[in-house]
Design a protein around this motif. Structure first.
Motif, PDB file in Angstrom:
ATOM      1  N   ILE A   9     -52.958 -11.900  23.570  1.00  0.00           N
ATOM      2  CA  ILE A   9     -51.718 -11.154  23.357  1.00  0.00           C
ATOM      3  C   ILE A   9     -51.492 -10.982  21.861  1.00  0.00           C
ATOM      4  CG2 ILE A   9     -50.581 -11.813  25.510  1.00  0.00           C
ATOM      5  CD1 ILE A   9     -49.090 -13.983  23.957  1.00  0.00           C
ATOM      6  N   GLU A  10     -50.647 -10.030  21.525  1.00  0.00           N
ATOM      7  CA  GLU A  10     -50.217  -9.827  20.144  1.00  0.00           C
ATOM      8  C   GLU A  10     -48.790 -10.358  20.044  1.00  0.00           C
ATOM      9  OE1 GLU A  10     -49.887  -6.257  16.858  1.00  0.00           O
ATOM     10  OE2 GLU A  10     -50.793  -5.872  18.811  1.00  0.00           O
ATOM     11  N   VAL A  11     -48.541 -11.212  19.043  1.00  0.00           N
ATOM     12  CA  VAL A  11     -47.244 -11.883  18.930  1.00  0.00           C
ATOM     13  C   VAL A  11     -46.652 -11.655  17.549  1.00  0.00           C
ATOM     14  CG1 VAL A  11     -46.059 -14.125  18.999  1.00  0.00           C
ATOM     15  CG2 VAL A  11     -47.933 -13.660  20.578  1.00  0.00           C
ATOM     16  N   TRP A  12     -45.353 -11.394  17.513  1.00  0.00           N
ATOM     17  CA  TRP A  12     -44.594 -11.344  16.267  1.00  0.00           C
ATOM     18  C   TRP A  12     -43.693 -12.567  16.247  1.00  0.00           C
ATOM     19  CZ3 TRP A  12     -45.846  -7.188  19.149  1.00  0.00           C
ATOM     20  CH2 TRP A  12     -46.498  -6.133  18.496  1.00  0.00           C
ATOM     21  N   THR A  13     -43.659 -13.242  15.111  1.00  0.00           N
ATOM     22  CA  THR A  13     -42.859 -14.464  15.009  1.00  0.00           C
ATOM     23  C   THR A  13     -41.685 -14.265  14.066  1.00  0.00           C
ATOM     24  OG1 THR A  13     -44.221 -15.320  13.207  1.00  0.00           O
ATOM     25  CG2 THR A  13     -44.859 -15.945  15.450  1.00  0.00           C
ATOM     26  N   ARG A  14     -40.698 -15.117  14.240  1.00  0.00           N
ATOM     27  CA  ARG A  14     -39.543 -15.197  13.352  1.00  0.00           C
ATOM     28  C   ARG A  14     -39.275 -16.678  13.137  1.00  0.00           C
ATOM     29  NH1 ARG A  14     -35.480 -12.708  16.217  1.00  0.00           N
ATOM     30  NH2 ARG A  14     -36.292 -10.711  15.558  1.00  0.00           N
ATOM     31  N   GLU A  15     -39.290 -17.095  11.874  1.00  0.00           N
ATOM     32  CA  GLU A  15     -39.075 -18.496  11.513  1.00  0.00           C
ATOM     33  C   GLU A  15     -40.055 -19.415  12.239  1.00  0.00           C
ATOM     34  OE1 GLU A  15     -34.918 -19.325  12.119  1.00  0.00           O
ATOM     35  OE2 GLU A  15     -34.322 -17.775  10.690  1.00  0.00           O
ATOM     36  N   VAL A  22     -46.791  -8.556  23.027  1.00  0.00           N
ATOM     37  CA  VAL A  22     -47.316  -7.473  23.862  1.00  0.00           C
ATOM     38  C   VAL A  22     -48.361  -8.069  24.787  1.00  0.00           C
ATOM     39  CG1 VAL A  22     -48.607  -5.309  23.900  1.00  0.00           C
ATOM     40  CG2 VAL A  22     -46.875  -5.693  22.139  1.00  0.00           C
ATOM     41  N   TRP A  23     -48.163  -7.850  26.073  1.00  0.00           N
ATOM     42  CA  TRP A  23     -49.094  -8.312  27.094  1.00  0.00           C
ATOM     43  C   TRP A  23     -49.316  -7.169  28.066  1.00  0.00           C
ATOM     44  CZ3 TRP A  23     -47.608 -10.959  32.136  1.00  0.00           C
ATOM     45  CH2 TRP A  23     -48.745 -11.408  32.830  1.00  0.00           C
ATOM     46  N   ARG A  24     -50.555  -6.804  28.257  1.00  0.00           N
ATOM     47  CA  ARG A  24     -50.929  -5.717  29.173  1.00  0.00           C
ATOM     48  C   ARG A  24     -50.156  -4.434  28.846  1.00  0.00           C
ATOM     49  NH1 ARG A  24     -51.774  -8.952  34.907  1.00  0.00           N
ATOM     50  NH2 ARG A  24     -53.528 -10.191  34.147  1.00  0.00           N
ATOM     51  N   ASP A  25     -50.131  -4.109  27.551  1.00  0.00           N
ATOM     52  CA  ASP A  25     -49.511  -2.884  27.031  1.00  0.00           C
ATOM     53  C   ASP A  25     -47.996  -2.815  27.238  1.00  0.00           C
ATOM     54  OD1 ASP A  25     -51.949  -1.858  26.081  1.00  0.00           O
ATOM     55  OD2 ASP A  25     -52.427  -1.055  28.065  1.00  0.00           O
ATOM     56  N   ARG A  26     -47.349  -3.960  27.433  1.00  0.00           N
ATOM     57  CA  ARG A  26     -45.887  -3.995  27.585  1.00  0.00           C
ATOM     58  C   ARG A  26     -45.301  -4.935  26.549  1.00  0.00           C
ATOM     59  NH1 ARG A  26     -44.724  -4.237  34.051  1.00  0.00           N
ATOM     60  NH2 ARG A  26     -45.594  -2.202  34.523  1.00  0.00           N
ATOM     61  N   THR A  76     -54.667 -22.550  15.846  1.00  0.00           N
ATOM     62  CA  THR A  76     -54.658 -22.463  14.389  1.00  0.00           C
ATOM     63  C   THR A  76     -56.044 -22.227  13.810  1.00  0.00           C
ATOM     64  OG1 THR A  76     -54.838 -24.861  14.105  1.00  0.00           O
ATOM     65  CG2 THR A  76     -52.615 -23.935  14.173  1.00  0.00           C
ATOM     66  N   ALA A  77     -57.086 -22.672  14.485  1.00  0.00           N
ATOM     67  CA  ALA A  77     -58.447 -22.506  13.966  1.00  0.00           C
ATOM     68  C   ALA A  77     -58.853 -21.032  13.919  1.00  0.00           C
ATOM     69  CB  ALA A  77     -59.436 -23.308  14.802  1.00  0.00           C
ATOM     70  N   GLY A  78     -58.539 -20.294  14.963  1.00  0.00           N
ATOM     71  CA  GLY A  78     -58.942 -18.888  15.019  1.00  0.00           C
ATOM     72  C   GLY A  78     -57.819 -17.909  14.767  1.00  0.00           C
ATOM     73  N   GLY A  79     -56.572 -18.412  14.784  1.00  0.00           N
ATOM     74  CA  GLY A  79     -55.420 -17.533  14.613  1.00  0.00           C
ATOM     75  C   GLY A  79     -55.155 -16.654  15.823  1.00  0.00           C
ATOM     76  N   ASP A  80     -55.636 -17.077  16.988  1.00  0.00           N
ATOM     77  CA  ASP A  80     -55.515 -16.283  18.208  1.00  0.00           C
ATOM     78  C   ASP A  80     -54.340 -16.740  19.064  1.00  0.00           C
ATOM     79  OD1 ASP A  80     -57.932 -14.912  17.593  1.00  0.00           O
ATOM     80  OD2 ASP A  80     -59.060 -16.617  18.390  1.00  0.00           O
ATOM     81  N   TRP A  81     -53.682 -15.766  19.687  1.00  0.00           N
ATOM     82  CA  TRP A  81     -52.604 -16.027  20.653  1.00  0.00           C
ATOM     83  C   TRP A  81     -53.111 -15.700  22.058  1.00  0.00           C
ATOM     84  CZ3 TRP A  81     -47.736 -17.940  19.921  1.00  0.00           C
ATOM     85  CH2 TRP A  81     -47.257 -17.993  18.627  1.00  0.00           C
TER      86      TRP A  81
END
Length: 88
Positions: A9-15, A22-26, A76-81
């Protein structure tokens, strides 16, 4: 009932916490973090300067007023969500 996924998934973080993903284009907006924990990798799998942690968040998120519970993992090793699990 929960379902296992392990989907990227693609994740945006705050603090430092997930704010939306975004998961499955949603797009899902995180309304609340219900749990957070960290799991250290085995020492032989870590690299110098990176403890190799996996950070987990259980969140309530959704689109509009329809909410679900989701478990997100950051490596943290790969930076993947990954979206690890979802509850109906």
């Amino acid at each position: 009932m929960s379902r296992l996924y392990g989907d990227p998934i693609e994740v945006w973080t705050r603090e430092g916490r997930p704010a939306q993903f975004v998961w499955r284009d949603r797009l899902y907006l995180v309304h609340r973090v219900t749990d957070h924990w960290v799991v250290a990798r085995e020492w032989w799998k870590t690299t110098e300067g990176d403890p190799g942690e996996r950070r987990f968040w259980r969140v309530e998120a959704g689109q509009g007023s329809v909410l679900g519970s989701y478990e997100l993992r950051f490596d943290t090793a790969g930076g993947d969500w990954l979206l690890m699990r979802a509850w109906d």
